[in-house]
Write a protein that holds these residues in place. Structure first.
Motif, mmCIF file in Angstrom:
data_model
loop_
_atom_site.group_PDB
_atom_site.id
_atom_site.type_symbol
_atom_site.label_atom_id
_atom_site.label_comp_id
_atom_site.label_asym_id
_atom_site.label_seq_id
_atom_site.Cartn_x
_atom_site.Cartn_y
_atom_site.Cartn_z
ATOM 1 N N PRO A 205 0.821 -1.213 0.000
ATOM 2 C CA PRO A 205 0.000 0.000 0.000
ATOM 3 C C PRO A 205 0.854 1.262 0.000
ATOM 4 O O PRO A 205 2.035 1.220 0.351
ATOM 5 N N TYR A 206 0.225 2.378 -0.385
ATOM 6 C CA TYR A 206 0.905 3.677 -0.418
ATOM 7 C C TYR A 206 -0.012 4.708 0.228
ATOM 8 O O TYR A 206 -1.138 4.909 -0.222
ATOM 9 N N HIS A 207 0.468 5.352 1.289
ATOM 10 C CA HIS A 207 -0.342 6.342 2.010
ATOM 11 C C HIS A 207 -0.153 7.719 1.372
ATOM 12 O O HIS A 207 0.620 8.554 1.844
ATOM 13 N N TRP A 208 -0.870 7.932 0.285
ATOM 14 C CA TRP A 208 -0.726 9.150 -0.501
ATOM 15 C C TRP A 208 -1.086 10.399 0.300
ATOM 16 O O TRP A 208 -0.382 11.411 0.246
ATOM 17 N N GLU A 209 -2.173 10.334 1.040
ATOM 18 C CA GLU A 209 -2.624 11.510 1.785
ATOM 19 C C GLU A 209 -1.603 11.908 2.859
ATOM 20 O O GLU A 209 -1.380 13.099 3.084
ATOM 21 N N GLU A 210 -1.000 10.938 3.503
ATOM 22 C CA GLU A 210 0.021 11.257 4.511
ATOM 23 C C GLU A 210 1.235 11.910 3.860
ATOM 24 O O GLU A 210 1.813 12.853 4.408
ATOM 25 N N MET A 211 1.627 11.411 2.693
ATOM 26 C CA MET A 211 2.758 12.006 1.983
ATOM 27 C C MET A 211 2.449 13.448 1.590
ATOM 28 O O MET A 211 3.269 14.357 1.786
ATOM 29 N N LEU A 212 1.256 13.673 1.040
ATOM 30 C CA LEU A 212 0.867 15.025 0.650
ATOM 31 C C LEU A 212 0.821 15.961 1.855
ATOM 32 O O LEU A 212 1.224 17.117 1.767
ATOM 33 N N ARG A 213 0.317 15.463 2.967
ATOM 34 C CA ARG A 213 0.221 16.289 4.173
ATOM 35 C C ARG A 213 1.611 16.707 4.641
ATOM 36 O O ARG A 213 1.839 17.858 5.032
ATOM 37 N N PHE A 214 2.561 15.786 4.608
ATOM 38 C CA PHE A 214 3.938 16.097 4.999
ATOM 39 C C PHE A 214 4.526 17.161 4.079
ATOM 40 O O PHE A 214 5.110 18.152 4.533
ATOM 41 N N GLY A 222 6.181 29.712 -3.740
ATOM 42 C CA GLY A 222 6.827 30.094 -4.995
ATOM 43 C C GLY A 222 7.450 28.925 -5.718
ATOM 44 O O GLY A 222 7.635 28.967 -6.934
ATOM 45 N N ILE A 223 7.772 27.862 -4.968
ATOM 46 C CA ILE A 223 8.440 26.695 -5.552
ATOM 47 C C ILE A 223 7.556 25.453 -5.539
ATOM 48 O O ILE A 223 7.531 24.689 -6.505
ATOM 49 N N GLU A 224 6.820 25.264 -4.440
ATOM 50 C CA GLU A 224 6.016 24.052 -4.276
ATOM 51 C C GLU A 224 4.558 24.420 -4.006
ATOM 52 O O GLU A 224 4.254 25.464 -3.422
ATOM 53 N N LEU A 225 3.675 23.497 -4.384
ATOM 54 C CA LEU A 225 2.251 23.712 -4.196
ATOM 55 C C LEU A 225 1.551 22.364 -4.082
ATOM 56 O O LEU A 225 1.809 21.462 -4.881
ATOM 57 N N VAL A 226 0.709 22.226 -3.078
ATOM 58 C CA VAL A 226 -0.138 21.038 -2.950
ATOM 59 C C VAL A 226 -1.574 21.504 -3.092
ATOM 60 O O VAL A 226 -2.057 22.320 -2.305
ATOM 61 N N LYS A 227 -2.263 20.997 -4.120
ATOM 62 C CA LYS A 227 -3.609 21.478 -4.427
ATOM 63 C C LYS A 227 -4.401 20.385 -5.126
ATOM 64 O O LYS A 227 -3.888 19.681 -6.002
ATOM 65 N N ASP A 228 -5.655 20.229 -4.724
ATOM 66 C CA ASP A 228 -6.564 19.269 -5.365
ATOM 67 C C ASP A 228 -5.983 17.858 -5.422
ATOM 68 O O ASP A 228 -6.090 17.148 -6.431
ATOM 69 N N PRO A 314 9.485 10.590 3.016
ATOM 70 C CA PRO A 314 9.532 11.643 1.998
ATOM 71 C C PRO A 314 10.983 11.982 1.676
ATOM 72 O O PRO A 314 11.782 12.266 2.570
ATOM 73 N N GLY A 315 11.337 11.938 0.412
ATOM 74 C CA GLY A 315 12.687 12.303 0.004
ATOM 75 C C GLY A 315 12.744 13.770 -0.350
ATOM 76 O O GLY A 315 12.133 14.599 0.322
ATOM 77 N N CYS A 316 13.450 14.107 -1.416
ATOM 78 C CA CYS A 316 13.480 15.498 -1.859
ATOM 79 C C CYS A 316 13.737 15.534 -3.353
ATOM 80 O O CYS A 316 14.218 14.566 -3.936
ATOM 81 N N PHE A 317 13.430 16.659 -3.963
ATOM 82 C CA PHE A 317 13.658 16.839 -5.401
ATOM 83 C C PHE A 317 14.953 17.596 -5.644
ATOM 84 O O PHE A 317 15.686 17.307 -6.575
ATOM 85 N N ASN A 318 15.259 18.551 -4.777
ATOM 86 C CA ASN A 318 16.457 19.379 -4.881
ATOM 87 C C ASN A 318 17.217 19.258 -3.568
ATOM 88 O O ASN A 318 16.755 19.734 -2.530
ATOM 89 N N THR A 319 18.367 18.596 -3.579
ATOM 90 C CA THR A 319 19.074 18.297 -2.331
ATOM 91 C C THR A 319 19.564 19.558 -1.624
ATOM 92 O O THR A 319 19.497 19.642 -0.395
ATOM 93 N N ASN A 481 6.988 7.068 10.897
ATOM 94 C CA ASN A 481 5.828 6.472 11.546
ATOM 95 C C ASN A 481 5.482 7.199 12.846
ATOM 96 O O ASN A 481 4.309 7.447 13.132
ATOM 97 N N LEU A 482 6.521 7.560 13.598
ATOM 98 C CA LEU A 482 6.279 8.298 14.856
ATOM 99 C C LEU A 482 5.693 9.679 14.560
ATOM 100 O O LEU A 482 4.768 10.116 15.248
ATOM 101 N N TRP A 483 6.240 10.358 13.572
ATOM 102 C CA TRP A 483 5.688 11.677 13.200
ATOM 103 C C TRP A 483 4.228 11.578 12.789
ATOM 104 O O TRP A 483 3.418 12.446 13.116
ATOM 105 N N ASN A 484 3.893 10.512 12.058
ATOM 106 C CA ASN A 484 2.530 10.383 11.550
ATOM 107 C C ASN A 484 1.488 10.155 12.634
ATOM 108 O O ASN A 484 0.287 10.303 12.393
ATOM 109 N N THR A 485 1.927 9.766 13.826
ATOM 110 C CA THR A 485 0.958 9.540 14.920
ATOM 111 C C THR A 485 0.561 10.836 15.613
ATOM 112 O O THR A 485 -0.384 10.835 16.403
ATOM 113 N N LEU A 486 1.266 11.921 15.338
ATOM 114 C CA LEU A 486 0.993 13.166 16.063
ATOM 115 C C LEU A 486 -0.284 13.841 15.541
ATOM 116 O O LEU A 486 -0.511 13.885 14.353
#
Length: 486
Positions: A205-214, A222-228, A314-319, A481-486
């Motif tokens: 499984p993949y927890h998409w909503e948790e990833m988006l929330r993070f 100006g660089i990133e946007l989470v929408k719809d 969550p990784g990153c796109f630009n280190t 996993n610990l962060w996601n429980t908060l």
């Protein structure tokens, strides 16, 4: 059929998604090779040969299945120390298949000779690095031919082939049909906007909503946007000639296909392999969630629900962007760090045109920061960044620009973490966080982190560190996993 092959056939027969990308099945009666999840008619066991990589299946003379599309299979995680070098080399070949980087350069970046890399690569994957690279290029081309309307010449160039003639010859040799013939056999509805939309698979499984929330909580204005239900960001990469290429990327979720949809602006076609590799890294698409959960499920003995199957790091796109944000986030809130990062982008980032409201800039490069010289404390100070943080960012930019520190698919993350802590202002928390998100290090643990302590309030930092020994080599996943429980 060996006992191992019998087990693999059982997984193939069950269409078990946990094995997707871990092996491929060559079917002698048809001459094609499939993913374990293929829904075509089940072949007989005696007609099946199992391969660890698509490259090996192709070298054995098999063609990719047009139904299950092996090019969409998820890759493998960097965990096993013995296979670490080979996996990272394979990842670099996937990422740079269009820029002409030599095997000697890749081996040097990983700290080995080209001869040694060839030997261990062939021993692990049963194909040479050159053969693996060729398969990466062919499968990327097949993906583009299937899912886009790009002219065949542009497909060839984007996939790393030096000429259309060589592309056509290799495609016909491996797949027994021409690129144009393949396109005629897959008349699916495609994106006609001029943008490029492809799919990248994952193991459910993949927890998409948790990833988006993070990502939404740490998005830089100006660089990133989470929408719809989608993640969007600007892109700044260098092509094979070293010229900067700008554009944007949008990522959505296709749960029924166990895949993410990736839409890329047409300006990024020259650096498409890099973009796709960075998206895989950002969304942790190489993860095998079952293997992670087998180790971390003991966390639920501490408190039920502490560990959830399918959690990704969550990784990153630009280190560099992520590392600077980590420095800014020291001893302040996530929101405050985001505010400082947004001010830096607005004042010192490069403005670009995307046509998407809210995506206006790319992050300053290490060279942009170094160009400020001694003025960095004044420049950043006016934005609210204290002088100590400004100096740390400057030294970080210098180390990355000169190659003294490598945070991008480095061969020895633990050594790079020590180097990071050699920079004044970077402690264990920052180095571990950068390793977790930038270096794909699965075993980072932030025992002093506020969120980790809040998730397990009855334990001291020392006790948390001792407890986490049982969670190796997946302590990065334990942290999330610990962060996601908060």
């Amino acid at each position: 059929m060996t006992e191992k092959d019998s087990g693999l056939y059982a997984a193939f027969k069950a269409k078990d998604a946990r094995f997707d990308g871990r092996f491929f099945v060559g079917i002698s009666s048809t001459g094609i090779y499939c993913r374990p999840v293929c829904r075509a008619r089940q072949p007989k066991p005696e007609n099946c040969t199992f391969f660890p990589t698509a490259a090996e299946a192709e070298q054995a003379g098999y063609r990719p299945c047009l139904l299950c599309r092996p090019e969409l299979a998820p890759g493998t995680s960097i965990t096993d120390a013995n296979a670490n070098l080979v996996r990272r080399a394979a990842r670099m070949l996937e990422k740079t298949c269009g820029n002409g980087q030599s095997l000697e350069e890749i081996a040097g970046k990983l700290g080995y000779t080209g001869r040694h890399l060839r030997r261990v690569f062939t021993a692990e994957y049963n194909v040479s690095p050159v053969q693996y690279l060729q398969t990466c290029r062919l499968l990327l081309a097949k993906n583009l031919l299937t899912d886009t309307n790009l002219p065949v010449l542009e497909v060839a160039m984007a996939s790393g082939f030096g000429s259309l003639r060589r592309f056509n010859d290799l495609f016909k040799k491996h797949y027994n049909l021409s690129p144009t013939a393949l396109r005629k056999r897959v008349p699916e509805e495609k994106d006609r906007s001029g943008n490029i939309t492809l799919a990248l698979g994952y193991r459910p499984p993949y927890h998409w909503e948790e990833m988006l929330r993070f990502l939404a909580g740490r998005a830089i204005t100006g660089i990133e946007l989470v929408k719809d239900g989608e993640y969007m960001r600007t892109v700044d990469l260098k092509n094979a000639e070293g010229k900067r290429v700008y554009g944007w990327v949008r990522i959505g979720h296709k749960p029924k296909q166990n895949a993410l949809s990736v839409t890329v602006s047409e300006t990024l076609l020259p650096v498409l392999p890099q973009v796709l590799a960075r998206v895989r890294h950002l969304f942790d698409l190489y993860c095998d969630p079952t293997a992670v959960h087998e180790t971390l499920q003991t966390m639920n003995n501490i408190r039920p629900g502490l560990c959830t199957l399918g959690t990704r790091v969550p990784g990153c796109f630009n280190t560099f962007e992520m590392a600077v944000r980590a420095v800014l986030g020291q001893q302040i809130t996530v929101k405050a760090a985001g505010t400082l990062a947004a001010r830096i982008v607005e004042n010192y980032g490069t403005a670009i045109q995307t046509g998407i409201e809210g995506l206006t800039h790319v992050f300053p490069t290490p060279e942009d920061v170094l160009a400020m010289g001694e003025n960095i404390t004044n420049n950043f100070g006016e934005l609210g960044v204290i002088s100590a943080r400004s100096n740390t960012i400057f030294e970080l930019a210098r180390a990355l620009s000169q190659g003294d520190i490598d945070v991008d698919l480095c061969a020895r993350p633990e050594e790079e973490m020590k180097k990071l802590m050699g920079i004044r202002g970077i402690g264990s928390w920052t180095a571990q966080y950068i390793a977790m998100r930038a270096m794909e290090w699965p075993d980072a643990f932030l025992e002093t982190d506020v969120g980790v302590k809040k998730a397990l309030p009855s334990f001291t930092s020392k006790e948390l560190l001792e407890m986490a020994e049982a969670w190796r080599p997946w302590r990065s996943y334990a942290t999330v996993n610990l962060w996601n429980t908060l």
